[in-house]
Design an enzyme around this catalytic site. Structure first.
Site, short mmCIF file in Angstrom:
data_model
loop_
_atom_site.label_atom_id
_atom_site.label_comp_id
_atom_site.label_asym_id
_atom_site.label_seq_id
_atom_site.Cartn_x
_atom_site.Cartn_y
_atom_site.Cartn_z
N CYS A 119 0.81 -1.24 0.00
CA CYS A 119 0.00 0.00 0.00
C CYS A 119 0.83 1.28 0.00
O CYS A 119 0.32 2.36 -0.30
CB CYS A 119 -0.94 0.00 1.20
N HIS A 247 -4.34 6.85 2.46
CA HIS A 247 -4.56 5.51 1.89
C HIS A 247 -5.94 5.05 2.35
O HIS A 247 -6.28 5.12 3.54
CB HIS A 247 -3.46 4.59 2.39
N ASN A 277 -10.08 -1.18 -0.58
CA ASN A 277 -8.64 -0.95 -0.47
C ASN A 277 -7.97 -1.49 -1.73
O ASN A 277 -8.00 -2.69 -1.97
CB ASN A 277 -8.13 -1.66 0.79
O1 UT7 Z 1 -3.73 -1.56 3.88
C1 UT7 Z 1 -3.84 -2.13 5.15
C2 UT7 Z 1 -4.82 -3.26 5.00
N1 UT7 Z 1 -5.57 -3.69 6.12
C3 UT7 Z 1 -6.37 -2.93 6.91
O2 UT7 Z 1 -6.44 -1.76 6.89
C4 UT7 Z 1 -7.22 -3.71 7.88
C5 UT7 Z 1 -7.23 -3.15 9.28
N2 UT7 Z 1 -8.17 -3.87 10.11
C6 UT7 Z 1 -9.51 -3.67 10.04
O3 UT7 Z 1 -9.95 -2.87 9.25
C7 UT7 Z 1 -10.40 -4.43 10.96
O4 UT7 Z 1 -9.62 -5.15 11.90
C8 UT7 Z 1 -11.36 -5.43 10.23
C9 UT7 Z 1 -12.39 -4.64 9.46
C10 UT7 Z 1 -10.56 -6.32 9.28
C11 UT7 Z 1 -12.07 -6.33 11.23
O5 UT7 Z 1 -12.78 -5.53 12.18
P1 UT7 Z 1 -12.62 -5.82 13.73
O6 UT7 Z 1 -13.51 -4.89 14.43
O7 UT7 Z 1 -11.15 -5.75 14.06
O8 UT7 Z 1 -13.16 -7.28 13.84
P2 UT7 Z 1 -12.45 -8.57 14.47
O9 UT7 Z 1 -11.34 -9.04 13.59
O10 UT7 Z 1 -12.15 -8.31 15.90
O11 UT7 Z 1 -13.62 -9.60 14.40
C12 UT7 Z 1 -14.83 -9.45 15.16
C13 UT7 Z 1 -15.80 -10.52 14.74
C14 UT7 Z 1 -15.19 -11.90 14.70
O12 UT7 Z 1 -16.19 -12.82 15.11
P3 UT7 Z 1 -16.21 -13.40 16.61
O13 UT7 Z 1 -14.91 -14.10 16.78
O14 UT7 Z 1 -16.37 -12.22 17.49
O15 UT7 Z 1 -17.40 -14.30 16.58
C15 UT7 Z 1 -14.88 -12.14 13.27
O16 UT7 Z 1 -14.89 -13.50 12.91
O17 UT7 Z 1 -16.24 -10.26 13.40
C16 UT7 Z 1 -16.06 -11.43 12.61
N3 UT7 Z 1 -15.81 -11.04 11.24
C17 UT7 Z 1 -16.83 -10.80 10.37
N4 UT7 Z 1 -18.16 -10.85 10.53
C18 UT7 Z 1 -18.91 -10.55 9.45
C19 UT7 Z 1 -14.64 -10.84 10.60
N5 UT7 Z 1 -14.86 -10.48 9.33
C20 UT7 Z 1 -16.22 -10.45 9.17
C21 UT7 Z 1 -17.05 -10.15 8.09
N6 UT7 Z 1 -18.38 -10.21 8.29
N7 UT7 Z 1 -16.56 -9.79 6.88
#
Ligand code: UT7
Length: 320
Positions: A119, A247, A277
């Site tokens: 990125c 970004h 992204n």
């Molecule tokens: O260029 C850099 C690239 N990357 C980024 O910028 C990503 C940075 N990170 C993020 O944007 C966030 O961490 C995410 C959007 C990827 C995830 O959000 P979060 O609030 O950190 O969620 P989490 O990983 O803590 O997951 C919470 C819950 C989990 O379920 P349980 O374990 O609580 O039952 C995940 O399995 O959300 C679940 N989950 C989803 N649910 C529905 C993860 N992805 C999804 C999804 N839809 N797409």
């Protein structure tokens, strides 16, 4: 370092759109979850006949046309280098930059190479152009950020595949001789494969894997630090900055920085809703969109900042 003038920009995205609703038909996810956590609603996905090289050529042609329209001194014969930022190039070799030289009919006595930095790639291309100009390079430099992130996605992994899209952005830049121009830059690296990595087959599965929360913490901190550090280096405050071009990974990451600058909320443009992204294409795409919407104009002072796999971060404060 002497400044850089952005002469013209362009962008290209595939026609095919994959919405959150489309994804929720095959994945345990929902439009509501994705929008609330990321701000993303759609992403553009390359067809089998498209690739980084086709998107890069289209974006570059548009940037060249914009440069021709805006700068009477510009012609494609005066392009003295091409830097293409990508980690999903169609060809392992030749580089995307070499393909651009051929397809755009650019002179042969030019430097052309790719930059692989996920990125942060496009801003590294911009910084490299600044160093070429500072070393005396004359003429114009073509910068491209292009990515087909869909090729790295495991579309059964809801924690990752909902975040990324395909596209390309390009800019023609030139040395800036205006007295008021400025150019400050930072870059950083904390090498780590734990948070974000993609290992080719046969050692890996060829998919991008991410520890979302760890990347989120790193991204918010690096973006915040980048803005603060550049303002400090330049002896300026956000009052002196017209736009902060971030970004486009996640709206919450940009919001976390925006919150620190009350009264300046309108300086943090976002369009991840439409494109998601696009990695190395992201900053180039957002620049072109902002020029198109009249949010960027010659003489403005901007900060542009990126973060991503590496882990890497970089940013510039410049007069455009
Ligand atoms: O260029 C850099 C690239 N990357 C980024 O910028 C990503 C940075 N990170 C993020 O944007 C966030 O961490 C995410 C959007 C990827 C995830 O959000 P979060 O609030 O950190 O969620 P989490 O990983 O803590 O997951 C919470 C819950 C989990 O379920 P349980 O374990 O609580 O039952 C995940 O399995 O959300 C679940 N989950 C989803 N649910 C529905 C993860 N992805 C999804 C999804 N839809 N797409």
């Amino acid at each position: 370092m002497s400044g850089i003038r952005i002469v013209g920009t362009g962008s290209a995205v595939p026609e095919t759109i994959l919405t959150n609703e489309d994804l929720s038909r095959t994945l345990d996810t929902s439009d509501e979850w994705i929008v609330r956590r990321t701000g993303i609603r759609r992403r553009h996905i390359a067809s089998d006949t498209e690739g980084v090289h086709t998107l890069a050529i289209e974006a570059a042609e548009k940037a060249i046309a914009a440069a021709q329209a805006k700068d009477p001194g510009f012609s494609r014969e005066k392009i003295a280098a091409v830097f293409a930022a990508t980690m999903t190039a169609s060809y392992v070799c030749p580089s995307t930059a070499c393909i651009l030289q051929e397809e755009l009919g650019l002179p042969e006595d030019i430097a052309a190479f790719d930059i692989s930095a996920a990125c942060t790639g496009f801003l590294y291309a911009l910084q490299t152009a600044g160093h070429f100009f500072a070393a005396g390079k004359k003429g114009y430099i073509l910068l491209v950020g292009a990515e087909c992130m869909s090729r790295l996605m495991d579309y059964t992994d809801r924690s990752c595949c909902v975040l990324f899209g395909d596209g390309a952005g390009a800019a023609v830049v030139a040395p800036d001789e205006r007295a008021e121009s400025c150019f400050y830059e930072i870059a950083g690296t904390k090498g780590s494969r734990k948070e974000l990595s993609c290992l080719r087959q046969p050692q890996g599965d060829g998919f991008l894997h991410m520890d979302g929360q760890a990347v989120y913490r790193f991204a918010s901190l690096s973006l915040r630090n980048a803005v603060e550090k550049l303002l400090d280096m330049a002896g300026l405050t956000l009052d002196d900055i017209d736009q902060v071009v971030c970004h486009q990974a996640n709206a919450r990451i940009i919001d976390s920085v925006k919150k620190r600058y009350p009264g300046h909320e309108d300086k943090f443009f976002m369009h991840m809703e439409e494109y998601a992204n696009t990695s190395a294409a992201s900053v180039a795409l957002v620049l072109d969109d902002m020029y198109g919407k009249g949010l960027l104009r010659p003489g403005m002072r901007i900060i542009a900042a990126a973060f991503g796999a590496g882990l890497s971060w970089n940013a510039v404060l410049m007069t455009i």
